[in-house]
Design a protein around this motif. Structure first.
Motif, PDB file in Angstrom:
ATOM      1  N   GLN A  16       0.826  -1.207   0.000  1.00  0.00           N
ATOM      2  CA  GLN A  16       0.000   0.000   0.000  1.00  0.00           C
ATOM      3  C   GLN A  16       0.860   1.256   0.000  1.00  0.00           C
ATOM      4  OE1 GLN A  16      -3.740  -0.031   1.926  1.00  0.00           O
ATOM      5  NE2 GLN A  16      -3.468   1.947   2.893  1.00  0.00           N
ATOM      6  N   SER A  20       0.308   3.692  -3.146  1.00  0.00           N
ATOM      7  CA  SER A  20      -0.262   5.003  -2.820  1.00  0.00           C
ATOM      8  C   SER A  20       0.742   6.123  -3.055  1.00  0.00           C
ATOM      9  CB  SER A  20      -0.743   5.019  -1.364  1.00  0.00           C
ATOM     10  OG  SER A  20      -1.725   4.039  -1.149  1.00  0.00           O
ATOM     11  N   LEU A  23       0.841   6.684  -6.815  1.00  0.00           N
ATOM     12  CA  LEU A  23      -0.372   7.364  -7.267  1.00  0.00           C
ATOM     13  C   LEU A  23      -0.359   8.839  -6.865  1.00  0.00           C
ATOM     14  CD1 LEU A  23      -3.001   4.611  -6.368  1.00  0.00           C
ATOM     15  CD2 LEU A  23      -2.333   5.313  -8.662  1.00  0.00           C
ATOM     16  N   LYS A  43      -7.113  11.035  -0.423  1.00  0.00           N
ATOM     17  CA  LYS A  43      -7.270   9.597  -0.172  1.00  0.00           C
ATOM     18  C   LYS A  43      -5.919   8.887  -0.145  1.00  0.00           C
ATOM     19  CE  LYS A  43      -8.063   5.316  -2.495  1.00  0.00           C
ATOM     20  NZ  LYS A  43      -7.620   4.533  -1.383  1.00  0.00           N
ATOM     21  N   PHE A  44      -5.045   9.236  -1.090  1.00  0.00           N
ATOM     22  CA  PHE A  44      -3.752   8.563  -1.162  1.00  0.00           C
ATOM     23  C   PHE A  44      -2.851   8.951   0.011  1.00  0.00           C
ATOM     24  CE2 PHE A  44      -4.764   8.727  -5.901  1.00  0.00           C
ATOM     25  CZ  PHE A  44      -5.369   7.476  -5.864  1.00  0.00           C
ATOM     26  N   ASP A  47      -4.020   6.799   2.738  1.00  0.00           N
ATOM     27  CA  ASP A  47      -3.536   5.432   2.505  1.00  0.00           C
ATOM     28  C   ASP A  47      -2.072   5.280   2.910  1.00  0.00           C
ATOM     29  OD1 ASP A  47      -5.999   4.731   1.565  1.00  0.00           O
ATOM     30  OD2 ASP A  47      -5.452   4.779  -0.556  1.00  0.00           O
ATOM     31  N   SER A 229      -9.026  -0.501   0.714  1.00  0.00           N
ATOM     32  CA  SER A 229      -8.325   0.675   0.208  1.00  0.00           C
ATOM     33  C   SER A 229      -7.631   0.377  -1.116  1.00  0.00           C
ATOM     34  CB  SER A 229      -7.304   1.147   1.246  1.00  0.00           C
ATOM     35  OG  SER A 229      -6.555   2.231   0.755  1.00  0.00           O
ATOM     36  N   SER A 230      -7.038  -0.807  -1.211  1.00  0.00           N
ATOM     37  CA  SER A 230      -6.347  -1.194  -2.445  1.00  0.00           C
ATOM     38  C   SER A 230      -7.330  -1.362  -3.599  1.00  0.00           C
ATOM     39  CB  SER A 230      -5.569  -2.498  -2.224  1.00  0.00           C
ATOM     40  OG  SER A 230      -4.589  -2.329  -1.220  1.00  0.00           O
ATOM     41  N   HIS A 232     -10.077   0.289  -3.959  1.00  0.00           N
ATOM     42  CA  HIS A 232     -10.440   1.645  -4.365  1.00  0.00           C
ATOM     43  C   HIS A 232      -9.360   2.238  -5.267  1.00  0.00           C
ATOM     44  CE1 HIS A 232     -11.930   5.904  -3.033  1.00  0.00           C
ATOM     45  NE2 HIS A 232     -12.134   5.656  -4.308  1.00  0.00           N
ATOM     46  N   SER A 233      -8.107   2.044  -4.893  1.00  0.00           N
ATOM     47  CA  SER A 233      -7.002   2.559  -5.709  1.00  0.00           C
ATOM     48  C   SER A 233      -6.974   1.883  -7.077  1.00  0.00           C
ATOM     49  CB  SER A 233      -5.671   2.331  -4.987  1.00  0.00           C
ATOM     50  OG  SER A 233      -5.626   3.040  -3.769  1.00  0.00           O
TER      51      SER A 233
END
Length: 260
Positions: A16, A20, A23, A43-44, A47, A229-230, A232-233
């Protein structure tokens, strides 16, 4: 920390953290992406914080001493709390888009970020409260009965917020959102229900029954929160072609510079 738990926390945390960070970096270095996806940058960042917490847990042995035991509980309970607060802010953002589209599309970036700032303040307040509880309560029973620690009450807050998110997502789905919002809302509804709501319910039921399995359930909950979370990414990458193109260009440029 058992060897299995160590490797799971470390693996999920590192994955993550890398994803993240990449990203977030891609969004920040590209002006067009920065203007378009500033909300996703929040969000990132969250994360990345969660990834650091996961990695921290992998190196903390709750069986070593009472203070370390309570520290692991504070960190562990803060992981789902942070993620569900982020999700709540996203639900608010989507609700504005669904019910007040004119206001949503004409609002400033600062206005859209306000719920996220409020969520950050709320998280900070609760985290400070957890630390205070940890420092002012008796720690002597933590290793033998960690599920009885007052710090674990934070799971109740996380479940309450998660339930609000699930209900909010259900309302948004009932409104028959257009294609741009329906897929991510549906993804979050299903993922939140199975990867956060049900695990938190299980964890809390075990906690109130004074079952030692509550701690194992808490670990699993943290892992599933990371998986959510992953997902979502991954969906963000899948759903935004302009981001994919920019990411490929940036990655190619980095490889080219390295070869030189």
């Amino acid at each position: 920390m058992l060897p299995f738990g160590f490797f799971v926390y470390l693996f999920l945390g590192l994955c993550q953290l890398f994803i993240s960070s990449f990203l977030l970096t891609t969004i920040l270095v590209k002006l067009r992406l920065r203007q378009k996806y500033s909300i996703f940058a929040v969000k990132f960042i969250v994360d990345i914080i969660v990834a650091i917490l996961l990695i921290s847990l992998s190196f903390l042995d709750r069986h070593s001493d009472e203070r370390t035991c309570n520290a692991t509980l504070v960190i562990s309970t803060s992981i789902p709390l942070l993620q569900v607060l982020l999700l709540l802010c996203e639900v608010i953002d989507w609700s504005l888009a669904a019910f007040s589209p004119v206001y949503f599309h004409h609002s400033s970036l600062f206005t859209r970020i306000l719920p996220f700032l409020a969520g950050a303040v709320c998280y900070a307040v609760i985290l400070v409260a957890l630390v205070v509880i940890d420092m002012t309560t008796d720690n002597t029973q933590c290793i033998d009965s960690p599920e009885a620690s007052a710090v674990t009450q934070a799971y109740d807050f996380s479940l309450a917020i998660t339930t609000v998110c699930v209900l909010g997502l259900a309302v948004l789905l009932h409104k028959n959102l257009n294609g741009a919002y329906f897929k991510p809302v549906m993804l979050h509804f299903i993922a939140t229900l199975f990867l956060e709501e049900f695990p938190l319910i299980t964890c809390i039921l075990l906690k109130y029954s004074n079952n030692n399995s509550a701690i194992i359930a808490a670990d699993v909950t943290n892992w599933l929160v990371c998986v959510h979370s992953s997902l979502h990414s991954a969906y963000f990458i899948y759903n935004h072609q302009d981001y994919r193109e920019s990411a490929v260009q940036l990655f190619s440029k980095l490889l080219h510079n390295r070869e030189r």
